[in-house]
Design a protein around this motif. Sequence first.
Motif, PDB file in Angstrom:
ATOM      1  N   PHE A   1       0.818  -1.206   0.000  1.00 15.28           N
ATOM      2  CA  PHE A   1       0.000   0.000   0.000  1.00 15.28           C
ATOM      3  C   PHE A   1       0.858   1.265   0.000  1.00 15.28           C
ATOM      4  O   PHE A   1       0.354   2.361  -0.233  1.00 15.28           O
ATOM      5  CB  PHE A   1      -0.932  -0.003   1.221  1.00 15.28           C
ATOM      6  CG  PHE A   1      -2.009  -1.036   1.128  1.00 15.28           C
ATOM      7  CD1 PHE A   1      -3.212  -0.757   0.487  1.00 15.28           C
ATOM      8  CD2 PHE A   1      -1.823  -2.302   1.650  1.00 15.28           C
ATOM      9  CE1 PHE A   1      -4.208  -1.712   0.390  1.00 15.28           C
ATOM     10  CE2 PHE A   1      -2.812  -3.269   1.555  1.00 15.28           C
ATOM     11  CZ  PHE A   1      -4.013  -2.975   0.926  1.00 15.28           C
ATOM     12  N   ARG A   2       2.136   1.106   0.293  1.00 15.51           N
ATOM     13  CA  ARG A   2       3.049   2.254   0.258  1.00 15.51           C
ATOM     14  C   ARG A   2       3.535   2.549  -1.156  1.00 15.51           C
ATOM     15  O   ARG A   2       4.133   3.599  -1.409  1.00 15.51           O
ATOM     16  CB  ARG A   2       4.251   2.005   1.178  1.00 15.51           C
ATOM     17  CG  ARG A   2       3.873   1.840   2.645  1.00 15.51           C
ATOM     18  CD  ARG A   2       5.087   1.498   3.502  1.00 15.51           C
ATOM     19  NE  ARG A   2       4.703   1.147   4.862  1.00 15.51           N
ATOM     20  CZ  ARG A   2       4.604   2.012   5.866  1.00 15.51           C
ATOM     21  NH1 ARG A   2       4.888   3.290   5.655  1.00 15.51           N
ATOM     22  NH2 ARG A   2       4.236   1.614   7.070  1.00 15.51           N
ATOM     23  N   VAL A   3       3.310   1.615  -2.059  1.00 16.33           N
ATOM     24  CA  VAL A   3       3.751   1.783  -3.443  1.00 16.33           C
ATOM     25  C   VAL A   3       2.771   2.683  -4.181  1.00 16.33           C
ATOM     26  O   VAL A   3       1.554   2.462  -4.140  1.00 16.33           O
ATOM     27  CB  VAL A   3       3.860   0.424  -4.147  1.00 16.33           C
ATOM     28  CG1 VAL A   3       4.234   0.618  -5.620  1.00 16.33           C
ATOM     29  CG2 VAL A   3       4.893  -0.461  -3.449  1.00 16.33           C
ATOM     30  N   ARG A   4       3.304   3.705  -4.850  1.00 11.06           N
ATOM     31  CA  ARG A   4       2.497   4.572  -5.709  1.00 11.06           C
ATOM     32  C   ARG A   4       2.894   4.286  -7.148  1.00 11.06           C
ATOM     33  O   ARG A   4       3.996   4.666  -7.571  1.00 11.06           O
ATOM     34  CB  ARG A   4       2.748   6.047  -5.375  1.00 11.06           C
ATOM     35  CG  ARG A   4       2.396   6.430  -3.942  1.00 11.06           C
ATOM     36  CD  ARG A   4       0.892   6.403  -3.723  1.00 11.06           C
ATOM     37  NE  ARG A   4       0.546   6.811  -2.362  1.00 11.06           N
ATOM     38  CZ  ARG A   4       0.325   5.969  -1.368  1.00 11.06           C
ATOM     39  NH1 ARG A   4       0.433   4.655  -1.577  1.00 11.06           N
ATOM     40  NH2 ARG A   4       0.004   6.406  -0.165  1.00 11.06           N
ATOM     41  N   PRO A   5       2.042   3.618  -7.903  1.00 15.58           N
ATOM     42  CA  PRO A   5       2.428   3.200  -9.263  1.00 15.58           C
ATOM     43  C   PRO A   5       2.745   4.357 -10.194  1.00 15.58           C
ATOM     44  O   PRO A   5       3.395   4.174 -11.227  1.00 15.58           O
ATOM     45  CB  PRO A   5       1.202   2.418  -9.745  1.00 15.58           C
ATOM     46  CG  PRO A   5       0.076   2.874  -8.887  1.00 15.58           C
ATOM     47  CD  PRO A   5       0.682   3.197  -7.562  1.00 15.58           C
TER      48      PRO A   5
ATOM     49  N   THR B   1       6.810   6.643  -3.638  1.00 11.52           N
ATOM     50  CA  THR B   1       6.959   5.271  -3.144  1.00 11.52           C
ATOM     51  C   THR B   1       8.156   5.163  -2.214  1.00 11.52           C
ATOM     52  O   THR B   1       8.070   4.604  -1.110  1.00 11.52           O
ATOM     53  CB  THR B   1       7.126   4.299  -4.326  1.00 11.52           C
ATOM     54  OG1 THR B   1       5.933   4.321  -5.132  1.00 11.52           O
ATOM     55  CG2 THR B   1       7.396   2.881  -3.853  1.00 11.52           C
ATOM     56  N   LEU B   2       9.279   5.722  -2.634  1.00 10.22           N
ATOM     57  CA  LEU B   2      10.484   5.667  -1.808  1.00 10.22           C
ATOM     58  C   LEU B   2      10.316   6.471  -0.524  1.00 10.22           C
ATOM     59  O   LEU B   2      10.798   6.064   0.532  1.00 10.22           O
ATOM     60  CB  LEU B   2      11.689   6.169  -2.610  1.00 10.22           C
ATOM     61  CG  LEU B   2      12.118   5.276  -3.774  1.00 10.22           C
ATOM     62  CD1 LEU B   2      13.283   5.899  -4.528  1.00 10.22           C
ATOM     63  CD2 LEU B   2      12.487   3.880  -3.295  1.00 10.22           C
ATOM     64  N   ASP B   3       9.628   7.604  -0.618  1.00  6.07           N
ATOM     65  CA  ASP B   3       9.345   8.370   0.598  1.00  6.07           C
ATOM     66  C   ASP B   3       8.566   7.516   1.596  1.00  6.07           C
ATOM     67  O   ASP B   3       8.887   7.471   2.793  1.00  6.07           O
ATOM     68  CB  ASP B   3       8.532   9.620   0.265  1.00  6.07           C
ATOM     69  CG  ASP B   3       9.386  10.749  -0.290  1.00  6.07           C
ATOM     70  OD1 ASP B   3      10.629  10.681  -0.164  1.00  6.07           O
ATOM     71  OD2 ASP B   3       8.818  11.694  -0.866  1.00  6.07           O
ATOM     72  N   ASN B   4       7.541   6.842   1.122  1.00  2.40           N
ATOM     73  CA  ASN B   4       6.677   6.056   2.006  1.00  2.40           C
ATOM     74  C   ASN B   4       7.423   4.900   2.667  1.00  2.40           C
ATOM     75  O   ASN B   4       7.149   4.542   3.813  1.00  2.40           O
ATOM     76  CB  ASN B   4       5.484   5.508   1.217  1.00  2.40           C
ATOM     77  CG  ASN B   4       4.498   6.585   0.834  1.00  2.40           C
ATOM     78  OD1 ASN B   4       4.503   7.664   1.404  1.00  2.40           O
ATOM     79  ND2 ASN B   4       3.662   6.306  -0.149  1.00  2.40           N
TER      80      ASN B   4
END
Length: 440
Positions: free
Chosen positions: A62-66, A72-75
């Motif tokens: 769920f931390r991945v932003r496609p 994504t890396l921030d999360n």
Amino acid sequence: MRKSLLIAFMALSSVAMAQTFETRYERPVNDLMKDVAKRFGVRFKFDANVDTVGKRLPYADFRVRPYSLEMTLDNICKYYDWNWWKQNGNLYKIKLYEYPRRHEAEGKMILDWLSSLYNNKEQWEARRDSLRREVRQRLELDKFLDSCVMVKDKKGNLQRPVVLSKVRKHDGYTTQNICIELTLGQHLFGTIYASTKKGKHALIVCPDGHWPYRYRKDEQQRLGTLARMGAVCVDFDLYGWGESEKEVGEAAHHTSRAHVYQAACGYILLDWMLANRKDIDPERVGVMGGSGGGTHTVLLSLLDERVTASAPVVHLASHFDGGCPCESGKPVQLSAGGTCEPELAAVVAPKPMLVVSDGGDWTSSVPTLEFPYLQRIYGFYNAKNKVRNVHLPNERHDFNENKRQAVYDFFIDIFGLDRSMLDESKITIEPDEALKSLYK
């Protein structure tokens, strides 16, 4: 029987580790990073201080932003107090969080925010005065200066204990070592490079950076050449480097005291040179240094209004405060509600300033980000022509010939130095031992 029990155990383990609400959708962070690398077509390199062994990340997918690798890396990274940095090509480096280092986009954000605080000279000068006052307080400079050793001279006046070496003569300039006792058992160690011409000369204080000691060839070339052209230059050891290392040890450099000590060295040297040398023109006082020396160039220019020109080299960025405690050991960046190096550098406006930057380090953003900000501040004084940027896009983090040439051109222009004496081949490169005062 044993086989059926093993199958049942494996099934239970699978359920226990399944990605569900009950397991917080956990995954090994290493597995997740492999998937992210594949999804975005990038590679990751983990810094030696980043430990991923056995780490499981909750709500991993769920931390991945496609639509965004950076988000994504921030999360992922912020959960572990890591940060990511884009390297060459498609390589990203994962490092521990560093309080003085930010991404370039954040640099733009703080400059935009700072710019919103002042729209004219009066608003800027109110902010400038707050910065001067609070930086000095946070640095605790006056507390340090009050603790310094003072002795009475023959007339009963308090003076700093100073030891000067014999003057060494060269082609068009001289060198002389200076040692000032600061606190008991700790000294300022430096070398004065002086023009042999008669009359009053510009003074240039030269804080050193984190290159191999101030005795190196390029520093002798730079200071000797400026002296031949008609200046008096003085540099000094970093705290815990060179002769200072003999007194306090190398580890002392990586302390908040180094920040105060190095700031005080520049301040005290400027004070001593103006008070004790009759060949100095107090209307022409410059500060110039590279890398960490650039940090202290900005700091001394802010702290001492007698400075009339500033030249930070391969240093200035809105997204990097200097990664060593000797640059960021005291929380000066929190002054006046939050600041950054370009705003601190702008305090010297409208006095002349040169910013030298290159494409191979954090100063690559200067032409499009930091320099326009400085021009805006100088514009409050109708003095945009007094701040200049020499950008070398194909060069890296050093003080090489082209960067030295930029410094020469600047001081020739603003201090009226003699360009005909610009010849680095005339500089005598003295051995390290010749530039030391006490520990030989």
